[in-house]
Each structure stands twice: as C-alpha cells, then as structure tokens.
Design a protein around this motif. Sequence first.
Motif, short mmCIF file in Angstrom:
data_model
loop_
_atom_site.label_atom_id
_atom_site.label_comp_id
_atom_site.label_asym_id
_atom_site.label_seq_id
_atom_site.Cartn_x
_atom_site.Cartn_y
_atom_site.Cartn_z
N ASN B 54 -42.87 -14.92 -13.57
CA ASN B 54 -43.37 -14.93 -12.19
C ASN B 54 -43.03 -13.67 -11.39
OD1 ASN B 54 -44.65 -17.32 -12.43
ND2 ASN B 54 -42.98 -18.56 -11.58
N ASP B 112 -39.31 -18.80 -9.13
CA ASP B 112 -39.96 -17.62 -8.56
C ASP B 112 -39.03 -16.40 -8.60
OD1 ASP B 112 -38.11 -18.58 -6.87
OD2 ASP B 112 -39.34 -18.51 -5.06
N GLU B 114 -36.01 -16.26 -7.43
CA GLU B 114 -35.04 -16.28 -6.33
C GLU B 114 -33.65 -16.65 -6.87
OE1 GLU B 114 -34.19 -18.81 -2.27
OE2 GLU B 114 -35.65 -19.49 -3.73
N ASN B 159 -32.90 -12.04 -4.82
CA ASN B 159 -33.75 -12.37 -5.96
C ASN B 159 -33.57 -11.34 -7.07
OD1 ASN B 159 -35.46 -10.10 -5.37
ND2 ASN B 159 -36.19 -11.33 -3.64
#
Lengths: 355, 515
Positions: B54, B112, B114, B159
Amino acid sequence: MEQIIQYKKEDPGYPERLKNISGAPKKLYVLGSLPEEGRLSVAVIGARDCSEYGKYVAKELGTALGGSGISVISGMARGIDGISQEAALDAGGSSYAVLGCGVDICYPEANRQLYERLKSGGGIISEYPPGAPALACHFPPRNRIVSGLADVVVVIEARIKSGTLITVDMALEQGREVYVVPGRLTDRLSDGCNRLIKQGAGILLSPEDFVRELLEGEVGKAARNLAGKFRKEEAGLAGEKRKEVARNLAGETRRKEAARNLAGETRKKEAAKSMTGESGKEAGNLAGGRQRGALSPELAAVLEALDFMPQTLEQIRVQLPEECQDKPITTYLMRLCMEGLAVQVSPGRFCCVKG
Amino acid sequence: MYSAVYSGALCGVSAYLVSVEVDIARGLPGFGMVGSLGCEVRESRERVMVALKNVGIDMPPCRITVNLSPADVRKEGTAFDLPIAIGVLEAMGILPSGAGEGILFLGELGLDGELKRARGVLPVVRAAEAGGVRQCIVPKANAKEGAVIPGIAVRGAENICQIMEFLTVGSAEEADAVLPVQTVDIGALFEEEVSGERLDFGDVSGQREARRAAEIAAAGFHNLLMVGPPGAGKSMIAKRIPGILPALSLEESLEVTSVVSVAGLMKEGEALVTQRPFRSPHHTISQAALIGGSSYPRPGIISLAHRGVLFLDELPEFQRIVLDALRQPIEERLVNISRVNGNVTYPSDFMLVCAMNPCPCGYYPDRNRCRCSEAQVRRYMGKVSGPILDRIDLCVELHPVDIAGLKEKAGAEGSASIRERVMRARERQKDRFEGSGYRFNGDIEASCIDRYCVLGKEEQDCMEQLYHSLKLSARAYHRILKVARTIADLAGEDCIGTEHLLEAACYRPSLEYWE
C-alpha cells in the motif's frame, strides 16, 4: 463419658421449685447436677446480641451472684446468658444452663468452653432427650424451666419483641419475682426492660445491692415459703404415706437447717466480705486515690469525660477542655487503658472501668 | 540478500535485544517466519506485506525468510512489524545495505503503512541503551516515553514512508529534519506533578484519627486498615493518600512507567508517570488480574500499584483465595509468576490500604441500627484472613461524621503541609537505614527491631505494662514499636517516647474487638 441422669417428675431428686409450675416437665435430663434445693437461685436472661452495656452488667451481676453463693440459671445462649453464667463460674459460684436441645449437644457451638465448664461447675438441664436437635420450637418452652428453677428473674437487656419477654411472662405466671436493669430511652435494646419497669417490675440498680437484699430479705422468705409448702403437704398426707412424710420432714429439717446454715454462712460470708470488702475498698481507694491523684490534670479531664457506655473519640473530644486538644487524645486514652482505668472497646471507642 | 536490524522484546518489566534477520532468496515464493513466535508475531507477515504494497512497493516473487534471534525465547506482541518491514526493504535493496545498522526499530504497522503505538517502549529503549545501541525509531505516540532515557537518540515516526526517507537521505541535518530527535524535559514533568491539581486532604471533614493514621502510614510505609460504616469517608481518605506520599524520584518514576508501559496502559504522548499510582480494584477481581498472570504473563494490579497505593475497598468481599495470594508479594515486594510459557518477575512494592464495614449492614456496634447477630459479625470479620491482618500495621475506626465535624471542614489541613511532614519523616528514615537494605520503618523485620527501635527505661516499662494490660501478642508488640518509630520520626524525635508508644498502641490492629 459423663453420665446423663434422668429425673422423672415423681422422683425424689426432681427439683421442688419445678413441681408446682404449670406444665412442669415430665422428665428432666441432667448433665452435671441440678440446682441445690434451698440454695437461692437467680435466672439472668437477656438479649443475645447485646450491647457493651449489657455485657458489662451481665458480667458484674454474674460475678456478684457467683461470689456470694447464689446459683445462676440461664439458657447458655450467646450474649447476656453466656456472659453471666461464665462470670458466675469465674467467681467460684455455680451455674445451670437449660437447653432447648439434648444435653449432649452444645448449642450454640460458640459456647463450647462454657458448656464444658458447666458440667463440673453446675449443670446442663433439658427436658428433651439426648440427641434432640436445637429446634426453634424448643426454645420458648424451655424458658419456663429457666424461670421455674429460679427464685428471682433478672432481665438485663431485651428488645420489645424478644424471647426474653416470653420468659418474663412465664416467670410472672409462676409467681417469680422479676427484676429489670434499666436502660436509656434511646436504646432499642432497653425498650423491653424499660417497659417492664413501667409495668411494675423491680429495678436492679446495682448488682451488689441486689445480692445483699436477696441474701438478707429473700433468703428468709424463700426458706419460709419452702417450709410453708411442706407443712401444707404434710397436712394433706394420708396415713400410709407417713414414712414418706417422715422422710420429707427429715428432709425439711435438713433443708431448714441448710437454709439456716446458708443464711448463717452468707451472714458469715457477708461479714467476712464486708470486712475484706471494707478493707479491700479502702485499699482500692488508697490505690485508686494514688492512681487518680497521680493523674495529670489532662488525664483526669479525659477520665472525667469517659462513660460506662463506649464513646467514640469524637464524642470524648468534645467534652474536653481546650488545653487537652493539642496532643492526640489517643495518647491520654491509651495511658488510661494501660493504668487499667479505661478500656479500648474497639479501635475507635473507649469506655471507663469501674474504679 | 541478507539483512539484520535490531528490535527488542519484553521479559517481565525488562527487555532484551532481538536481532531481526531477513533473507530473500530465489525459490518457491513464500514468506516464512521462525524464532519461537507467538501467533500475533506470525500475523505480522500479513501486515508487513500489505503495508508495503500500500505504500507502493511491489514484493518480488521470492522466498523470504525472517528469523528473530535469540530463536529459543518466546516472543510476543506486534512491535516486530516495523523491524521486519525495514529488514525486508533492506534485503530487497530498496534501502541501501546497512542503512538500518545500529538503529533499533519498534512499532506495529497498519495496513496503510501507518505506525501504531507499541507496548513496553521504555524498557526496550533502556535495554537498547545498555546494549550499546545509539538510535531508536519508535511510533510517534511512544517517542516521549523512550526519550526519557538519556544517552540514546529516540525518534518518533508516524508511518513507514518517513522512515524510508530518513534512511535514504544523505546528510545528518536532512535526516534530522525528517525525523527530529525527541526531547523531554523531565524536570518540568516533575514540577508539573508537584504544582498540579490533586485530591486534597482538606476535603475530608472531621475524622481526625483516620487522617492521623493515614499520615503515619504514609510516613513509614505501613499498611493501613480502615473500619467504619458506609459514608464515613474511608474511600475518600484512601484516594488522598498518594497525595501525601513524597513525590516519585526519577528512578521510582522509571520503575512505575516501565510497569505501566509493559501493561500497555501509557496514555498517548505520555513520557513518564510522575504521580504515585493509586489502584482500587473491584472486589470481584480474579487472582490472575490482581497478582498478574494468565497463560502469557502480564503485570497485575499489584504491580501497577508499585510505589503507590493499592486500595482494597470492602475487604471481606474479596475472594479469600485472592487475598491470600497477596501475602507473598507484600512480604517480598515483588511477585514471581511461573507459567508454562515463562517465568517472570514484576515489582510489587505498594502500600496496602484496606477498608471494610464492621458487619454486613455496616453499623455494628451501634446496636440501635445494626441487627446483625454476633455470629454474622464474626463471620464477616472472619472473611479477612489472619495472615493478611498480620501484614497490616495500623487500624483505625471511622464513625459517621456529625455536624460538628462537617463544620470543622474549613479548618482541615491540606495535603501539602501533611506531605511536608511525611517527607521530613522519610528523610530521617533514609539516614537511619543507610546501607541496611531497609527503606522505611514499615520494612523493619522482627529480628532487627531492637536495633532500630531503641527504648529507654521508662519506655520499656511502658511497653511492658501495655503488653500485660492489652494482652498483646509478640507480633502486635513489634508492630507497636515500628509504628511508634514512625510517630517519633514525624515528631522529629530521635528517641521513641512513651506518648509515641501509647499512640501507636491505639492503632494496633486486632480482630478481638469484634469477637
């Protein structure tokens, strides 16, 4: 194993006092002995969940009775019953418990120690055969035996609705005199007692005075009563029972003698007691005087604030003058406890001891 | 290609370094993980693969092998996501070889990319510092917690992209701009604690003896029992005890923070726990929750109360087995938990404060209100086992506050001045116990009582008289001496006086009152 003795109503050993009450038990089972005939006996009864005050009075009364040779009759229950009986035994007297179960069963279990002591220091009595369980329905009837075996009944603490008042009713029915320990209006545990006073019961103001009165006045009266009864019996007896009469007469004289002896003895005892008491009191006063005289003004003020009823620290504090407020009052109180002038009833409550 | 980066794993409240090794080789495509892993560590494979996809990285169809070394110690938690991802990136050649060298990574990855907060950051950073690592990258939410440790640069990342950028930029200045080193002003944190709002003893109306007992207990670290009817203020007083205990020292604060961190209870962005803990479990608590444990050991409430107050309200309502389990931790001040999956030790140096009603209805011995039978009262008191009572030094009875007591409220002393006295008393104890292993009067064992609680002639006579008139046991006798020592310390006296002994005797715990 201890011997359980059975007495039928017609047996010679059956207590005379019980014979003429209504609904006298047909049989009695006894562990130990029965109350001595001719010896004065007092039933001490009261609440199981009693207050500190009740405990205190029960103990004092038990001690006074036991110390002067008067038997204490009660139900060996928790609270007043057990405490007074224990005190009587401690004072060297005799005590008799009437149970609502078989005499071989210790009920309540918490009074096991007392139960064991009663076997030699008096007796355990029941109308129920050995092995009978302690059923709720057994207890009201046993109360008639408690009052029946006694010459006088003393109520220490009782709520308005209580088993103690059942005993009082029975005592009155049986013609026993009832004395009551007065209490405060605000104490629910004294409501029953105070009501009895209103209804005309005798008032017990001090255990010692009560005992003295009993020994002076009541012993003679009791002996007279007993004698009177025997004379009546004698008059009604038929010829063929002459032997028995003779025996009774002999018994009576023996008893009279015993009563006389007892009176004499008690007189002697009392004389001795008054002497020792006098000297004891003097010594006590001296000691107390020394003790109290040696107290600092703060300690004296704290002692002054104490009551026989346990008070909380807050209640004690508000009575103290300003100069006692700076130090923690726990210090003063514990010093009094140490000197034996006060008792810490619970971590936060104190009461004074009879000085 | 092979790569290795550092991470850390927890063992009790300490941690050890784990080397995360990744190898990518040709072969049947797959992602294998080894090294005695818990199931949440295994699941890390899915999180790492998806997170990398991602953020725009295509995984090559290769055979990826991950090993967490030492491979024979069981590992748990989700904090290995980040080091595994970094290792994979390095092995793939996306990050330059050796980019992650000398850096410890810790954190859970979201799908994602993070970075989510992790458990036990403080102990891990501490272990890293001890192991010679000079840099750490942790989730931003935990960065302050790690930054407390001096001598190691801790950076917080939000992230994985930030971390990739950090590892690829050329100069140190640019790198610092991407992920600045987190700093924490420890001094300010402690000042905040001292000046901060807290529950104040001034709110407690009346109850002079209970307040006094709380003060003595706090000064000598004695365990305290409060007995009283509902609404007398038992819980109120208990809640205010942490406020009169001296402020945590940095070392103590690190200990407390470690436990909280390991339990995963740190607030987001919190650096240090500077307030004394106060834990009051509900009486239905299970043994495992109180002591610590379950099949994978976690700190229990007693460890979370380390250096603070453990308050057991409605003491008789606790399961007996739970209370009895407290005995060893109170004595040893730490708790050993042995399970199939490991053997860990947590600290448990807490002050035990208990509260109870005197009977089921709460009003005994006020016979006008209480209709409990003596047997009921005894049964209720009996639920508290003797061994627990043996570990309580002070017992105080509370009574309902009357109107006079409520009025007194205005004049009641606040926590700040009580705390000052407590701290002075503790200073004296510190001097006394220098080099002895004891810290407080409450710790003194019976064998050393004579050394620390020296009595003069008059005091000895007083104790002897108390011993007889109160029918004390040997244990109660010792307890009175310990408490008297604290009372003397509070008064600033070197010698125990008779008034100290008498006051201590008043607070002696004994169940005989209710029997």
